[in-house]
Design an enzyme around this catalytic site. Structure first.
Site, PDB file in Angstrom:
ATOM      1  CD  GLU A  90      -2.756  -1.188   2.498  1.00 40.02           C
ATOM      2  OE1 GLU A  90      -3.918  -1.615   2.435  1.00 40.02           O
ATOM      3  OE2 GLU A  90      -2.211  -0.844   3.570  1.00 40.02           O
ATOM      4  CB  CYS A 334       0.852   7.244  11.823  1.00 40.43           C
ATOM      5  SG  CYS A 334       2.461   6.700  12.406  1.00 40.43           S
TER       6      CYS A 334
END
EC number: 2.1.1.192
Length: 358
Positions: A90, A334
């Site tokens: 990704e 994150c």
């Protein structure tokens, strides 16, 4: 062979060996790196015979876009790529003002196994080749081109530990920053690491000017070993010494990332300990309130705890920021990059989500 194996000189040599003129090298590199064209057939100023030779000997492209997903606020887009061996990785595009930042993956999975990171929970499968890293940028550049935009910043903060795939990461940085290729300033490229000491020391000697970020996440070795298994191999003192060496040799300030985990590393005492650890360093601490991951019992601290933590750092003259979470609704924030649903392919499972625009 992959196209990223060729710089200008190597491409000139290849063209000569195949009976072609050397001026085609500049045309080919322009198509790929400046125009974002990843199909030999679409390179209209090349002869049909040359395009056929290129298609026969040099692979293009190496990534297949499976889907992309846009966050509700339309400021974060997550891209899912299939590699030629069936593995999946990704990338995340973050839109912030005029910045177009891409968070790239450097490995399939991650060997660091940080307790709070989804990528680490999936295990490690393999390193990405330079081409597979570079093309994340090229394909997103092509996606942005319809809006008259292009990638301005690159952060090696996706899946993987960049400095455990050292050669590929450095090779990709040189291509991305080269004036004849993507021409992204090295000062706009950031490499994140959990603290691979030999990699940090080696990087300090490369002559690069990229930003270096240490995923610190704890004020001492005892806590760090509990949440970052890799920390058992690299003592915190050695890591900090190598970071200081990097800052000294490159003249670049360094950044420490610190994921705040409720009840684990978010107490004011931890903040005081962190301030003491970083005293005298030209650095910034980037605080990241934990982004929840299904299946993990970790929690994000309350706003009051975050405020107290920051106040302690400010009182000790430690520059710090608190990262505004982007893309958590699509699993792109994150620590959230992971692939969650197998569809029979090798390697990591596919992300369970609905494709944007479907």
């Amino acid at each position: 062979m992959d196209y990223a194996d060729f710089d200008h000189q190597k491409l000139v040599e290849w063209l000569k060996a195949h009976g072609e003129k050397e001026f085609h090298a500049k045309q080919i590199l322009s198509w790929i790196y400046q125009k974002g064209v990843l199909s030999w057939d679409k390179m209209s100023n090349l002869s049909q015979s040359l395009r056929e030779k290129l298609a026969k000997h040099i692979r293009l492209p190496v990534l297949e876009l499976v889907r992309y997903t846009e966050s509700i606020d339309q400021e974060t887009i997550k891209f899912l790529w299939r590699l030629r061996d069936g593995n999946l990785v990704e990338s995340v595009l973050i839109l912030s003002g005029i910045r177009r930042t891409v968070c790239v993956s450097s490995q399939v999975g991650c060997p660091a196994k940080c307790a709070f990171c989804a990528s680490g929970q999936q295990g490690f499968f393999r390193n990405l080749r330079p081409t597979e890293i570079i093309e994340q940028i090229l394909q997103i550049n092509a996606w942005l081109s319809s809006k008259g935009e292009k990638v301005s910043h690159v952060v090696y903060m996706g899946m993987g530990e960049p400095l455990k795939n050292y050669e590929s990461v450095v090779a990709s940085i040189r291509v991305l920053s080269h004036p004849d290729f993507c021409n992204i300033s090295q000062r706009r490229i950031t490499v994140s690491t959990v603290g691979v000491v030999e990699g940090i020391k080696r990087l300090s000697k490369e002559g690069l000017k990229v930003n270096l970020v240490l995923s610190l996440h704890a004020p001492n070795q005892h806590i760090r070993k509990k949440i970052i298994p890799y920390a058992r191999k690299y003592p915190l003192e050695e890591i900090l010494e190598s970071m200081d060496e990097y800052a000294q040799k490159t003249k670049r300030d360094i950044t420490f990332e610190y994921t705040l985990l409720a009840g684990i590393n978010d107490h004011p005492d931890h903040a005081h300990e962190l301030a003491h650890l970083l005293k005298g360093k030209q650095c910034t601490v980037n605080l990241i309130p934990y982004n929840p991951i299904p299946g993990l019992r970790l929690k994000r601290p309350e706003k009051k705890a975050i405020k107290q933590f920051r106040s302690v750092l400010y009182g000790s003259h430690i520059v710090n920021t608190c990262r505004y979470t982007k893309g958590d609704d699509i699993g792109a924030a994150c620590g959230q990059l992971a692939l969650q649903e197998r569809e029979g392919q090798t390697g990591l499972p596919m992300l369970k989500e609905v494709a944007f625009g479907s």
